[in-house]
Design a protein around this motif. Structure first.
Motif, short mmCIF file in Angstrom:
data_model
loop_
_atom_site.label_atom_id
_atom_site.label_comp_id
_atom_site.label_asym_id
_atom_site.label_seq_id
_atom_site.Cartn_x
_atom_site.Cartn_y
_atom_site.Cartn_z
N LEU A 32 0.68 -1.23 0.01
CA LEU A 32 -0.05 0.22 -0.01
C LEU A 32 0.84 0.99 -0.10
O LEU A 32 0.61 2.17 -0.61
CB LEU A 32 -0.87 0.15 1.19
N TRP A 33 1.87 1.24 1.09
CA TRP A 33 3.04 2.29 0.87
C TRP A 33 3.47 2.50 -0.58
O TRP A 33 3.92 3.56 -1.04
CB TRP A 33 3.84 2.38 1.87
N GLY A 34 3.97 1.30 -1.12
CA GLY A 34 4.48 1.48 -2.35
C GLY A 34 3.75 2.03 -3.52
O GLY A 34 4.09 2.63 -4.45
N VAL A 35 2.46 1.68 -3.37
CA VAL A 35 1.55 2.27 -4.38
C VAL A 35 1.42 3.71 -4.29
O VAL A 35 1.44 4.47 -5.19
CB VAL A 35 -0.10 1.78 -4.18
N TYR A 36 1.32 4.17 -3.21
CA TYR A 36 1.33 5.77 -2.92
C TYR A 36 2.58 6.43 -3.35
O TYR A 36 2.68 7.32 -3.88
CB TYR A 36 1.00 5.95 -1.45
N LEU A 37 3.62 5.54 -2.92
CA LEU A 37 5.09 6.23 -3.44
C LEU A 37 5.13 5.92 -5.09
O LEU A 37 5.64 7.10 -5.56
CB LEU A 37 5.94 5.47 -2.79
N VAL A 38 4.71 5.23 -5.68
CA VAL A 38 4.73 4.96 -7.11
C VAL A 38 3.99 6.07 -7.83
O VAL A 38 4.03 6.98 -8.92
CB VAL A 38 4.45 3.76 -7.44
N ALA A 63 3.96 5.18 -22.24
CA ALA A 63 3.87 6.06 -20.99
C ALA A 63 5.36 5.72 -20.01
O ALA A 63 5.59 4.68 -19.91
CB ALA A 63 2.66 6.12 -20.01
N VAL A 64 5.97 6.58 -19.55
CA VAL A 64 7.06 6.39 -18.91
C VAL A 64 7.17 7.08 -17.66
O VAL A 64 6.60 8.27 -17.41
CB VAL A 64 8.36 6.91 -19.47
N LEU A 65 7.28 6.36 -16.39
CA LEU A 65 7.31 7.11 -15.06
C LEU A 65 8.95 7.41 -14.79
O LEU A 65 9.71 6.74 -14.96
CB LEU A 65 6.87 6.06 -14.01
N SER A 66 8.93 8.62 -14.44
CA SER A 66 10.18 9.19 -14.21
C SER A 66 10.08 9.64 -12.53
O SER A 66 9.06 10.31 -12.09
CB SER A 66 10.45 10.66 -14.99
N PHE A 67 11.34 9.47 -11.77
CA PHE A 67 11.41 9.48 -10.34
C PHE A 67 12.38 10.35 -10.25
O PHE A 67 13.56 10.48 -10.71
CB PHE A 67 11.44 8.28 -9.59
N ASP A 68 12.17 11.44 -9.15
CA ASP A 68 13.55 12.20 -8.68
C ASP A 68 14.36 11.66 -7.82
O ASP A 68 14.19 10.26 -7.63
CB ASP A 68 12.82 13.51 -8.32
N VAL A 69 15.24 12.28 -7.35
CA VAL A 69 16.25 11.59 -6.30
C VAL A 69 15.78 11.11 -5.25
O VAL A 69 16.06 10.00 -4.67
CB VAL A 69 17.55 12.45 -6.20
N HIS A 70 14.80 12.15 -4.62
CA HIS A 70 13.99 11.81 -3.27
C HIS A 70 13.13 10.69 -3.44
O HIS A 70 13.14 9.73 -2.56
CB HIS A 70 13.42 12.93 -2.90
N CYS A 71 12.63 10.27 -4.47
CA CYS A 71 11.65 9.60 -4.63
C CYS A 71 12.38 8.18 -4.77
O CYS A 71 12.02 7.04 -4.14
CB CYS A 71 10.69 9.54 -5.79
N LYS A 72 13.57 8.06 -5.54
CA LYS A 72 14.20 6.95 -5.65
C LYS A 72 14.89 6.24 -4.23
O LYS A 72 15.00 5.04 -3.92
CB LYS A 72 15.37 6.75 -6.42
N ARG A 73 15.31 7.46 -3.61
CA ARG A 73 15.79 6.95 -2.17
C ARG A 73 14.80 6.36 -1.32
O ARG A 73 14.94 5.50 -0.38
CB ARG A 73 16.36 8.36 -1.48
N ALA A 74 13.39 7.05 -1.45
CA ALA A 74 12.37 6.36 -0.65
C ALA A 74 11.88 5.09 -0.84
O ALA A 74 11.57 4.34 -0.25
CB ALA A 74 11.17 7.40 -0.91
#
Length: 208
Positions: free
Chosen positions: A23-29, A47-58
């Motif tokens: 559930l936490w992972g779905v919210y994070l993604v 469609a491509v999902l792009s994550f910033d540095v903070h999101c990758k660390r999370a």
């Protein structure tokens, strides 16, 4: 008899913990930015999902937390089982051993050895994160067609096998450390040292 139901309780805890982390992972993604990529050969857009540095660390922290939670539940079960069996083995009267022994072992583990289970499971979780990160890096190299010849494939396969083997050794040593901790009440690293010396002294029997 109550000890036989301990694995079922662990399965329920595994399922509940995994559902919570998912559930936490779905919210994070869902916090990722959605972009588009057009394949130059086919012309299709995806469609491509792009994550910033903070999101990758999370995401990395989330994976570590899940691995740690699963390993902690497993370690707690091993400590309770070891403590219960040790009480049964060294009991003066076997008639005194009943289902209350397992409940007393759970209370004893929670009060005195929860930190031992946390440290041992943290070591396993950190090593699993390292191993998963290595496998992810190897998959990225294969997808980018960097790994094509045997000069790079063989060392990567050897490193992958070595990481798998080291994880099994750590889990084996952790299990025996929990047994030593349940019998003598020592800390994790002291119990691990005692367990390692015991395995080395009986290396032939252990291998058999």
């Amino acid at each position: 008899t109550l000890l036989c139901f301990l694995p079922f309780a662990q399965v329920v805890l595994f399922a509940g913990t995994t559902a919570l982390w998912l559930l936490w992972g779905v919210y994070l993604v869902s916090s990722a930015d959605i972009g588009s990529y057009t394949d130059p050969t086919t012309g299709f857009s995806v469609a491509v999902l792009s994550f910033d540095v903070h999101c990758k660390r999370a995401i990395l922290f989330l994976a570590l937390g899940w691995f740690w939670s699963i390993a902690l539940i497993e370690a707690m079960g091993q400590l309770v089982s070891s403590h219960s069996v040790a009480h049964w083995y060294f009991a003066a009267e076997r008639s005194d051993i009943n289902s209350m022994t397992v409940l007393r072992s759970i209370r004893h583990m929670t009060r005195y050895h929860l930190g031992t289970a946390a440290i041992g499971s943290l070591i396993i979780a950190l090593f699993r994160v390292v191993r998963i990160s290595f496998e992810f890096l190897k998959a990225r190299l294969k997808s980018k067609r960097i790994v094509q010849n045997c000069v790079l494939k063989i060392p990567l396969c050897i490193a992958s096998c070595m990481l798998w083997f080291l994880e099994r050794v750590l889990k084996f040593l952790n299990k025996h450390a929990y047994i030593q901790c349940a019998m003598f009440g020592t800390s994790f690293f002291t119990s691990a040292r005692f367990a390692f010396k015991l395995i080395v002294r009986n290396l032939g029997r252990t291998a058999a």
